[in-house]
Motif scaffolding. Structure first.
Motif, PDB file in Angstrom:
ATOM      1  N   SER A  54       0.843  -1.189   0.000  1.00  0.00           N
ATOM      2  CA  SER A  54       0.000   0.000   0.000  1.00  0.00           C
ATOM      3  C   SER A  54       0.879   1.240   0.000  1.00  0.00           C
ATOM      4  N   ARG A  72      -7.478  -2.295  -3.211  1.00  0.00           N
ATOM      5  CA  ARG A  72      -8.300  -1.286  -2.534  1.00  0.00           C
ATOM      6  C   ARG A  72      -7.795   0.108  -2.866  1.00  0.00           C
ATOM      7  N   ALA A  74      -8.350   3.823  -1.244  1.00  0.00           N
ATOM      8  CA  ALA A  74      -8.911   4.359  -0.001  1.00  0.00           C
ATOM      9  C   ALA A  74      -8.549   5.826   0.206  1.00  0.00           C
ATOM     10  N   ASP A 125     -17.238  -2.703  -0.044  1.00  0.00           N
ATOM     11  CA  ASP A 125     -16.435  -3.358   0.992  1.00  0.00           C
ATOM     12  C   ASP A 125     -16.906  -4.773   1.307  1.00  0.00           C
ATOM     13  N   THR A 221     -13.031   3.261   1.845  1.00  0.00           N
ATOM     14  CA  THR A 221     -12.806   2.813   0.479  1.00  0.00           C
ATOM     15  C   THR A 221     -13.421   3.793  -0.512  1.00  0.00           C
TER      16      THR A 221
END
Length: 248
Positions: A54, A72, A74, A125, A221
């Motif tokens: 990430s 993801r 976010a 999600d 998200t």
């Protein structure tokens, strides 16, 4: 624990937190050190095949262009209690008959059914692996993911049934991207419980202020309509990040 990524000369080019995600090794919060995004992506694709990492879009978008899969996308938000006021009335919100706000004292078995209802198929999600998500939730409650659960966590019951939950963890570090952090917040999606997300959020912030905490952060998200709730409650956008799976 913070670890280092080295280039071919032994120079440190990034730091990250070593975790596990999707049952894969996970380089969380990857932070480059004096290296271009393109060079870092090339090194990751060579040295961390099959990993998840990430970081910000400046690293993740080139990784996606080179064949990485975005797991993801976010946004991080923060309510900075050093600069913003929490309304004391948030501690005792008006609730419909039969509903009551409480300290966080429930077991995972009590709170997980509402969690599953909150993120049904089609929700951004939604998680297909319910048992895996239950295990992840257990680790969160045990303080193994974001740190110990703080007393400003809470829940809402309808009779004896838990219909809303907010879990605030003591994430080591300083706000806005670390410090007290909402690891989970959700409510049963039934119409009777509309508005409980805001109630849970504001009550947690007010309790954090009462305890002298510096801020409360969270991540949401991209595409989750709950973003407007956080913004309406006074949370401020502080970072955009992505999680990417590197091809094996």
């Amino acid at each position: 624990m913070r670890e280092e990524l080295l280039d071919g000369t032994g120079r440190v080019v990034a730091h990250y937190d070593r975790r596990t995600r999707l049952d894969l090794p996970y380089a969380a919060e990857l932070e480059p050190v004096d290296i271009s995004a393109e060079d870092l992506v090339r090194l990751l694709f060579t040295e961390r095949k099959g990993w998840v990492f990430s970081a910000g879009p400046e690293i993740c978008l080139p990784a996606k262009a080179n064949g990485g899969t975005v797991v993801r996308h976010a946004h991080a938000y923060s309510f900075d209690l050093r600069e913003q006021q929490a309304d004391p009335d948030w501690l005792n919100p008006p609730l419909a008959d039969g509903l009551r706000a409480e300290e966080f004292t429930a077991t995972l078995e009590e709170i997980f059914p509402a969690y599953q209802r909150a993120f049904p198929p089609g929700h951004v999600d939604h998680v297909l692996d319910a048992e895996g998500e239950r295990a992840n939730f257990a680790q969160l409650l045990a303080g193994e993911v974001l740190g110990p659960v703080l007393p400003c966590s809470g829940l809402i019951r309808d009779g004896e049934e838990v219909v809303g939950v907010v879990v605030v963890n003591d994430r080591a570090g300083d706000p806005p991207l670390l410090g007290p952090w909402i690891g989970q917040i959700y409510r049963d999606p039934a119409p009777r419980y509309r508005g409980l997300g805001m109630v849970l959020l504001r009550r947690a912030v007010a309790l954090a202020a009462q305890a002298g905490l510096p801020a409360v952060g969270l991540a949401v998200t991209d595409g989750n309509p709950a973003r407007w709730v956080y913004e309406k409650a006074g949370f401020r956008h502080v970072e955009e990040s992505m999680t990417v799976l590197i091809p094996d």
